[in-house]
Write a protein that holds these residues in place. Structure first.
Motif, PDB file in Angstrom:
ATOM      1  N   TYR A  85      -6.378  25.955  36.724  1.00  0.00           N
ATOM      2  CA  TYR A  85      -5.232  26.609  37.351  1.00  0.00           C
ATOM      3  C   TYR A  85      -4.065  25.624  37.450  1.00  0.00           C
ATOM      4  O   TYR A  85      -4.249  24.452  37.754  1.00  0.00           O
ATOM      5  N   ALA A  86      -2.864  26.156  37.195  1.00  0.00           N
ATOM      6  CA  ALA A  86      -1.655  25.340  37.241  1.00  0.00           C
ATOM      7  C   ALA A  86      -0.466  26.256  37.494  1.00  0.00           C
ATOM      8  O   ALA A  86      -0.574  27.489  37.399  1.00  0.00           O
ATOM      9  N   LYS A 118       1.635  30.956  41.335  1.00  0.00           N
ATOM     10  CA  LYS A 118       3.007  31.062  41.806  1.00  0.00           C
ATOM     11  C   LYS A 118       3.097  30.487  43.220  1.00  0.00           C
ATOM     12  O   LYS A 118       2.096  30.328  43.918  1.00  0.00           O
ATOM     13  N   ASP A 119       4.317  30.184  43.614  1.00  0.00           N
ATOM     14  CA  ASP A 119       4.557  29.695  44.970  1.00  0.00           C
ATOM     15  C   ASP A 119       4.018  30.702  45.978  1.00  0.00           C
ATOM     16  O   ASP A 119       4.278  31.909  45.882  1.00  0.00           O
ATOM     17  N   GLY A 120       3.247  30.215  46.927  1.00  0.00           N
ATOM     18  CA  GLY A 120       2.686  31.081  47.955  1.00  0.00           C
ATOM     19  C   GLY A 120       1.314  31.632  47.646  1.00  0.00           C
ATOM     20  O   GLY A 120       0.663  32.215  48.532  1.00  0.00           O
ATOM     21  N   ASP A 121       0.837  31.485  46.411  1.00  0.00           N
ATOM     22  CA  ASP A 121      -0.518  31.925  46.081  1.00  0.00           C
ATOM     23  C   ASP A 121      -1.550  31.152  46.898  1.00  0.00           C
ATOM     24  O   ASP A 121      -1.314  30.005  47.324  1.00  0.00           O
ATOM     25  N   VAL A 122      -2.697  31.762  47.090  1.00  0.00           N
ATOM     26  CA  VAL A 122      -3.809  31.112  47.783  1.00  0.00           C
ATOM     27  C   VAL A 122      -4.998  31.060  46.832  1.00  0.00           C
ATOM     28  O   VAL A 122      -5.417  32.088  46.288  1.00  0.00           O
ATOM     29  N   VAL A 135      -0.634  27.350  47.632  1.00  0.00           N
ATOM     30  CA  VAL A 135       0.223  26.727  46.635  1.00  0.00           C
ATOM     31  C   VAL A 135       1.655  26.675  47.142  1.00  0.00           C
ATOM     32  O   VAL A 135       2.222  27.693  47.550  1.00  0.00           O
ATOM     33  N   LEU A 136       2.260  25.480  47.121  1.00  0.00           N
ATOM     34  CA  LEU A 136       3.668  25.289  47.478  1.00  0.00           C
ATOM     35  C   LEU A 136       4.375  24.655  46.290  1.00  0.00           C
ATOM     36  O   LEU A 136       4.009  23.564  45.856  1.00  0.00           O
ATOM     37  N   SER A 145       5.823  21.032  39.323  1.00  0.00           N
ATOM     38  CA  SER A 145       5.024  20.369  40.353  1.00  0.00           C
ATOM     39  C   SER A 145       4.732  21.311  41.523  1.00  0.00           C
ATOM     40  O   SER A 145       5.603  22.044  42.001  1.00  0.00           O
ATOM     41  N   ILE A 146       3.490  21.254  41.978  1.00  0.00           N
ATOM     42  CA  ILE A 146       3.085  21.999  43.169  1.00  0.00           C
ATOM     43  C   ILE A 146       2.195  21.107  44.027  1.00  0.00           C
ATOM     44  O   ILE A 146       1.679  20.087  43.573  1.00  0.00           O
TER      45      ILE A 146
END
Length: 217
Positions: A85-86, A118-122, A135-136, A145-146
């Motif tokens: 995952y990325a 994506k931003d905010g995914d768990v 994920v931030l 970058s996250i």
């Protein structure tokens, strides 16, 4: 090894490829299931540790696409049969050996067929869905970058966004100083002061300590 609660284990492993890099096992101690974050090199050593500890690694998680964070991905994924995952922009690095810097070092590392975040995914464990990381998106070192953040454990895997006493390098292809500053101020420094930060290089630190270095109260 470092147990951060009765049920959670974080184990750092400094791998030595072209560069030294910190990868991390984030393990639910009740189920022995968890995630491997940024396996940059020494696949066999990481696999030996997994077998020795009896862990089931469900997913490989990447903080960004530079090759010193991805160099062991293909061997570990093949050995364990697990997904990678990325962030959704990741292919600009994972598929381009110039962008991910591996061509400059004679390595030519390519990682294909990843799952996009994506931003905010768990990201949740299949064995225990309560065991998870949020994920931030923190662009700046690279646009992909996250960081992976556990609110319950007050732990964040920050890749090369911030280190103990310094910030990530923004001068590689795709890097941007203004974006990096914004990510640190608005994402990293918005976390509770006692959040432990686990970087891709250097020792761990915490949000409060790094805010004081910035003279932020």
């Amino acid at each position: 090894m470092a147990a951060i609660s009765d049920n959670i284990m974080i184990t750092g492993f400094t791998v030595k490829g072209y560069f030294e890099e910190n990868c991390y096992f984030y393990i639910d101690d009740q189920t022995k299931h968890g995630f491997l974050i940024d396996p940059g090199a020494q696949a066999e050593g990481l696999l030996r540790m997994i077998r020795k500890e009896g862990w089931t690694i469900e997913k490989i998680l990447l903080t960004h696409g530079h090759f010193d964070h991805t160099g062991a991905v293909n061997d570990i994924r093949k050995a364990l049969g697990i997904p990678v995952y990325a962030y959704e922009y990741e292919d600009m690095y994972l598929l381009d050996t110039r962008m991910n810097l591996s061509a400059l070092c004679g390595e030519y590392v390519v990682v294909e067929n990843v799952n996009y975040l994506k931003d905010g995914d768990v990201v949740r464990s299949e064995a225990n869905p309560a065991f998870s990381l949020k994920v931030l998106h923190t662009p700046g070192h690279t646009p992909d970058s996250i960081i992976y953040y556990s609110e319950t454990e007050l732990a964040a895997f920050v890749g090369d966004t911030i280190f103990q006493g310094s910030i990530g390098n923004w001068q590689y292809p795709g890097g941007n100083f203004q974006d990096l500053q914004r990510s640190i101020l608005e994402a990293v420094f918005s976390l509770p002061d006692n959040t432990k930060l686990y970087p891709g290089h250097s020792d761990s630190t915490n949000v409060g300590t790094e805010k004081r270095r910035y003279n932020i109260r």
